[in-house]
Write an enzyme that holds these catalytic residues in place. Structure first.
Site, short mmCIF file in Angstrom:
data_model
loop_
_atom_site.label_atom_id
_atom_site.label_comp_id
_atom_site.label_asym_id
_atom_site.label_seq_id
_atom_site.Cartn_x
_atom_site.Cartn_y
_atom_site.Cartn_z
N ASP A 245 39.18 44.22 33.73
CA ASP A 245 40.46 43.54 33.50
C ASP A 245 40.72 43.32 32.02
OD1 ASP A 245 38.21 41.82 33.61
OD2 ASP A 245 39.52 40.08 33.63
N GLU B 99 33.61 30.13 30.69
CA GLU B 99 32.62 30.85 29.86
C GLU B 99 32.23 30.00 28.66
OE1 GLU B 99 33.57 34.88 28.63
OE2 GLU B 99 31.85 34.93 27.26
N SER C 126 29.21 39.82 37.76
CA SER C 126 30.59 40.23 37.61
C SER C 126 30.69 40.70 36.16
CB SER C 126 31.53 39.05 37.86
OG SER C 126 32.86 39.43 37.57
N GLU D 179 36.05 30.66 36.10
CA GLU D 179 35.22 31.17 34.99
C GLU D 179 35.27 30.26 33.77
OE1 GLU D 179 36.03 35.22 33.78
OE2 GLU D 179 34.64 35.11 32.12
N LYS E 289 32.10 32.00 38.14
CA LYS E 289 31.67 33.05 37.20
C LYS E 289 31.25 32.39 35.89
CE LYS E 289 33.28 37.25 34.90
NZ LYS E 289 33.86 38.56 35.17
N LYS F 251 41.08 36.03 38.83
CA LYS F 251 40.19 35.50 37.78
C LYS F 251 40.99 34.79 36.72
CE LYS F 251 38.40 37.38 33.59
NZ LYS F 251 37.67 38.38 32.82
N TYR G 11 39.25 38.70 25.80
CA TYR G 11 39.31 39.58 26.95
C TYR G 11 40.67 40.20 27.16
CZ TYR G 11 36.08 41.45 30.17
OH TYR G 11 35.19 42.28 30.76
P1 13P Z 1 31.66 40.59 30.26
O1 13P Z 1 30.64 40.92 31.33
O2 13P Z 1 31.98 41.73 29.36
O3 13P Z 1 31.39 39.30 29.57
O4 13P Z 1 33.04 40.38 31.02
C1 13P Z 1 33.12 39.76 32.20
C2 13P Z 1 34.44 39.10 32.28
O5 13P Z 1 35.22 39.38 33.15
C3 13P Z 1 34.74 38.08 31.28
O6 13P Z 1 35.91 37.44 31.59
#
Ligand code: 13P
Length: 353
Positions: A26, A183, A294, A181, A223, A139, A353
């Protein structure tokens, strides 16, 4: 309402099925452009179609991959042979998903590196249309950063947790399983213990916000990033340390009702991402959720390099190799080095991203 919950639960369980994980494809148009530039391929719609069309016609991919996250362009795109990308995924038994966030913006009132994630406006209409087109999950990537001068701030944690919970609730109204997610970037020189402490705060706030919003947890997936030391910390944590600390964090914070934890690779090398996942699945844990992948970068790097713009067979072979490796890692059966991988560092400061 009950019917919708049944469907959400069933989709989430299929995505988190034993031995399977997600292929994240994505990347926004500028980000895929950077990846294509790395193999000297121009960022045109035709080339994006060729690349992603190659991924989605790899025979047998559905044995390792349960779902794939798409960028909007791909959800509505056809393969060069005229069949839709969605139909290609269906043929492989892979569930199509869609990135629905609209990217990060500076968070006024917080630290200068901190962000909030936009995309709630009009989301209910968009998710309804994505469902019609065949998407069954979504996501939303919220990002937090650890710094020596106070990040993440409470403001950033609260704002991002709330955004994730609002998004999750809206997706469920449209029948899409939300991937939640939060992160935590690897940027920085902090220790793994500092990451664990921050991640516990973040995940606790995320599930508090989910409870406040009435999110149906059985119809969600998490995630997270793995609990690792900062990329600039010279004392790199071992696979055992990463696995033990990550599983401890998840055991402390992720409700048992959540069917799957699908880790992102976040800049880990292909092989590290597989080895860490495998080690997590080789130790005891309290949580009943599946612990799987993922991955975006860690599933695509050697594939991109093998494909080089036109070598379909080599690209698909490399994709299958890393998909098999990660499928095995999700059940603790991966033998390190048993599949070819790219040695490239995939970490990039402030990755978008
Ligand atoms: P990476 O595995 O490259 O971190 O990407 C996963 C993802 O979808 C991040 O939003």
């Amino acid at each position: 309402m009950i019917k919708k919950q049944d469907e959400l639960r069933e989709t989430a369980n299929r995505l988190a099925a034993k031995g399977k994980g997600l292929l994240a494809v994505d990347e926004s148009t500028p980000t895929i452009g950077n990846r294509l530039a790395g193999i000297n391929v121009e960022n045109t719609e035709e080339n994006r179609q060729a690349y992603r069309g190659m991924l989605f016609t790899a025979e047998g991919l559905g044995e390792y991959i349960s779902g794939s996250i798409l960028f909007e362009e791909t959800l509505y795109q056809d393969h060069v042979d005229g069949e839709s990308m969605v139909a290609k995924l269906d043929k492989l038994g892979i569930i199509p998903g869609i990135k629905v966030d609209k990217g990060l913006r500076p968070l006024a009132g917080a630290h200068k590196v901190e962000t909030w994630c936009q995309g709630l406006e009009g989301l209910v209409e968009r998710t309804g249309e994505y469902y019609e087109r065949g998407a069954r999950f979504a996501k939303w990537r919220a990002v937090l950063q650890i710094t020596a001068d106070g990040c993440p701030t409470n403001l950033a944690i609260k704002e991002n947790a709330w955004g994730l919970a609002r998004y999750a609730k809206i997706c469920q109204e449209s029948g899409l399983v939300p991937i939640i997610e939060p992160e935590i970037l690897m940027d920085g020189d902090h220790t793994i213990e500092r990451t664990a402490e921050v991640q516990e705060r973040v995940l606790t706030e995320v599930y508090k916000a989910c409870a406040e919003n009435g999110v149906f947890l059985e119809g969600t997936l998490l995630k997270p990033s793995m609990t690792v030391s900062g990329a600039d910390n010279t004392d790199k944590a071992s696979p055992e340390e990463v696995a033990n600390t990550t599983v401890r964090t998840m055991d402390r914070c992720v409700p048992a009702a959540v069917p799957g934890i699908m880790f992102l690779s976040g800049g880990l090398t292909e092989e590290d991402a597989s080895v860490y996942l495998n080690t997590m699945n080789s130790i005891d844990r309290k949580g009943p959720w599946s612990v799987t992948f993922s991955y975006g970068r860690a599933l695509q790097q050697s594939c991109l390099q093998a494909w080089k713009g036109n070598d379909l067979e080599a690209g698909q072979k490399a994709l299958m190799a890393r998909s098999q490796a990660n499928s095995e890692a999700s059940t603790g059966d991966y033998v390190a080095g048993s599949q070819p991988s790219s040695q490239d560092t995939l970490f990039e400061a402030g990755y978008k991203y």
